[in-house]
Write a protein that holds these residues in place. Sequence first.
Motif, short mmCIF file in Angstrom:
data_model
loop_
_atom_site.label_atom_id
_atom_site.label_comp_id
_atom_site.label_asym_id
_atom_site.label_seq_id
_atom_site.Cartn_x
_atom_site.Cartn_y
_atom_site.Cartn_z
N HIS A 116 0.85 -1.08 0.24
CA HIS A 116 0.26 -0.06 0.26
C HIS A 116 1.25 1.21 -0.39
O HIS A 116 1.95 1.68 0.81
CB HIS A 116 -0.93 -0.22 1.23
CG HIS A 116 -2.08 0.94 1.35
ND1 HIS A 116 -1.75 2.46 1.60
CD2 HIS A 116 -3.34 0.85 1.03
CE1 HIS A 116 -2.79 2.76 1.62
NE2 HIS A 116 -3.62 2.44 1.21
N HIS A 117 0.57 1.81 -0.28
CA HIS A 117 1.58 3.29 -1.02
C HIS A 117 1.58 4.60 0.14
O HIS A 117 2.83 4.72 0.41
CB HIS A 117 1.03 4.22 -2.17
CG HIS A 117 1.39 5.72 -2.63
ND1 HIS A 117 3.31 5.46 -3.11
CD2 HIS A 117 1.88 7.05 -2.33
CE1 HIS A 117 3.51 6.77 -2.96
NE2 HIS A 117 2.55 7.25 -2.48
N LEU A 118 0.94 4.00 1.10
CA LEU A 118 0.83 4.91 2.10
C LEU A 118 1.29 4.35 3.10
O LEU A 118 2.17 4.75 4.33
CB LEU A 118 -0.50 5.36 3.19
CG LEU A 118 -1.35 6.33 1.56
CD1 LEU A 118 -2.67 7.16 2.61
CD2 LEU A 118 -0.96 7.91 1.10
N ALA A 120 4.05 2.60 3.09
CA ALA A 120 4.91 2.77 2.24
C ALA A 120 5.55 3.95 2.83
O ALA A 120 7.16 3.38 3.34
CB ALA A 120 6.03 2.13 0.65
N HIS A 121 5.32 5.23 2.42
CA HIS A 121 5.27 6.21 2.84
C HIS A 121 5.64 6.20 4.53
O HIS A 121 6.84 7.10 4.88
CB HIS A 121 4.22 7.03 2.55
CG HIS A 121 4.27 7.54 1.57
ND1 HIS A 121 6.02 8.56 1.29
CD2 HIS A 121 3.18 8.42 0.63
CE1 HIS A 121 5.49 9.29 -0.22
NE2 HIS A 121 4.08 8.63 -0.36
N VAL A 122 4.89 5.38 5.45
CA VAL A 122 4.73 5.92 6.79
C VAL A 122 6.68 4.59 6.77
O VAL A 122 6.86 5.48 8.06
CB VAL A 122 3.33 4.83 7.13
CG1 VAL A 122 3.91 4.63 9.51
CG2 VAL A 122 2.60 5.62 7.21
N VAL A 143 1.60 12.98 4.35
CA VAL A 143 0.67 14.95 3.51
C VAL A 143 1.81 14.92 1.84
O VAL A 143 2.66 15.07 2.57
CB VAL A 143 1.41 15.94 4.26
CG1 VAL A 143 0.37 16.51 5.54
CG2 VAL A 143 2.72 15.97 5.46
N SER A 144 0.60 14.01 1.21
CA SER A 144 1.47 14.05 0.26
C SER A 144 0.52 14.80 -0.86
O SER A 144 -0.10 15.79 -0.56
CB SER A 144 1.58 12.26 -0.82
OG SER A 144 -0.07 12.42 -0.76
N GLY A 145 0.73 14.52 -2.31
CA GLY A 145 -0.14 15.06 -3.25
C GLY A 145 -1.45 15.17 -3.75
O GLY A 145 -2.16 15.70 -3.42
N THR A 304 9.06 12.37 -0.28
CA THR A 304 8.30 12.02 -1.79
C THR A 304 8.27 10.79 -2.24
O THR A 304 9.63 10.19 -1.31
CB THR A 304 9.37 12.98 -2.67
OG1 THR A 304 10.64 12.55 -2.91
CG2 THR A 304 9.34 14.37 -2.58
N ASP A 305 7.48 10.49 -3.68
CA ASP A 305 7.95 8.90 -3.97
C ASP A 305 9.21 8.36 -3.98
O ASP A 305 10.30 8.74 -4.55
CB ASP A 305 6.97 9.28 -5.13
CG ASP A 305 5.31 9.07 -4.63
OD1 ASP A 305 5.53 8.85 -3.49
OD2 ASP A 305 4.43 9.11 -5.67
N ASN A 306 9.21 7.19 -3.25
CA ASN A 306 10.56 6.75 -3.85
C ASN A 306 10.57 5.05 -4.16
O ASN A 306 9.51 4.45 -3.31
CB ASN A 306 11.85 6.98 -2.90
CG ASN A 306 11.54 6.60 -1.21
OD1 ASN A 306 11.82 5.44 -0.99
ND2 ASN A 306 10.93 7.88 -0.49
#
Length: 342
Positions: A116-118, A120-122, A143-145, A304-306
């Motif tokens: 899940h993209h979020l 991954a951010h966490v 907090v993203s786009g 940012t996305d990576n």
Amino acid sequence: MAATPHPIVLGIESSCDETAVALVRAPDTVLAQSLASQADIHSRFGGVVPEVASRRHVEVLDPLVTATLDQAGLELKDIDAVAVTAGPGLIGAVLVGVCYAKALAWALKVPFVGVHHLEAHVAAASLGEAGADDAAPFVALVVSGGHTSLYRVEDGVRFTQLGATVDDAAGEALDKGAKMLGLGYPGGPELERLAAGGDRAAVAFPRAFLAAGLDFSFSGLKTSLRTHLAGADPASPADLAASYQEAVMDVLSTKAVRAAEREGVRRIAVVGGVAANGRLRALLTERATAAGYAVRVPPPALCTDNAVMVAVAGARMLAQGAAADLSLDARARAPLTGRGLS
Ligand code: KG4
Ligand code: ZN
């Protein structure tokens, strides 16, 4: 998966306009990473054009995997597992990564997981801190786009949503504000550069504190900037950028600290593209520290996305026994469950 306790995980991210690949030795040792940003292509249109993004992912993903393996001095046969963002995101863009990951995992006969993209951010917020106080609950501000939400996170994987935006995401508000000021895309970093020479208190833009709750709203702020620009005597672009950015960051940091207080946790993680913003990092750290909370923010390149964040989140899922099969679907929307996507 190979019997090794520290498998090499290939992470793939293609949910929006960055194509990214990373090789991580579990749990979180980065061996190599590459990123092909499409910002230049989309800036001509003032925002991401989904079909253009998907086509570009198709062109660059495979060469990027080869380049990342070369960088690490590894070969395809060294990959023990594949982790891919399976959503949420632009459906055609996500699909490119998911199809590639499935094909590669099938050919190499290794497991793969849909991340899940979020999540991954966490996961990027605890990079390099595995085992520290991983089990302790914390509050995550994402907090993203496309997203602005607050979660309570337990054991690093159980998410309870505490609040979310009722209209624009914070990154979207920054991007739209930047566009009104004649800046390029993505607007957040452009606005930050212009704001550096401006007065944060020049214009008192409205803050939507929404009656002390944990939801967010940024559409009034955007309208206020438009009205101000149409007025007889608008402030200078630098002052407008600084004041506008301050209104967004003030609300984000106030609510993150409020959430931590309410949840009785000790730490706050801030992740997603907007967490790369220097003013947010400074303001939140100042306020949270004063209130006795620790703050974890990934280095800007991992906000940012990576693909490092995808590989790390995937490695954690694999360690817990998760594995997807060829029925894994790309998702435009997906609930955050802490179990990835299958
Ligand atoms: O997480 P991300 O790379 O992609 C999404 O999943 O959406 O976030 C992109 C968002 C954009 O709105 C961009 O303007 C914002 O993050 N952003 C920033 C900064 N760098 C990226 N906003 C403020 N300051 C920055 N330095
Ligand atoms: Zn993102």
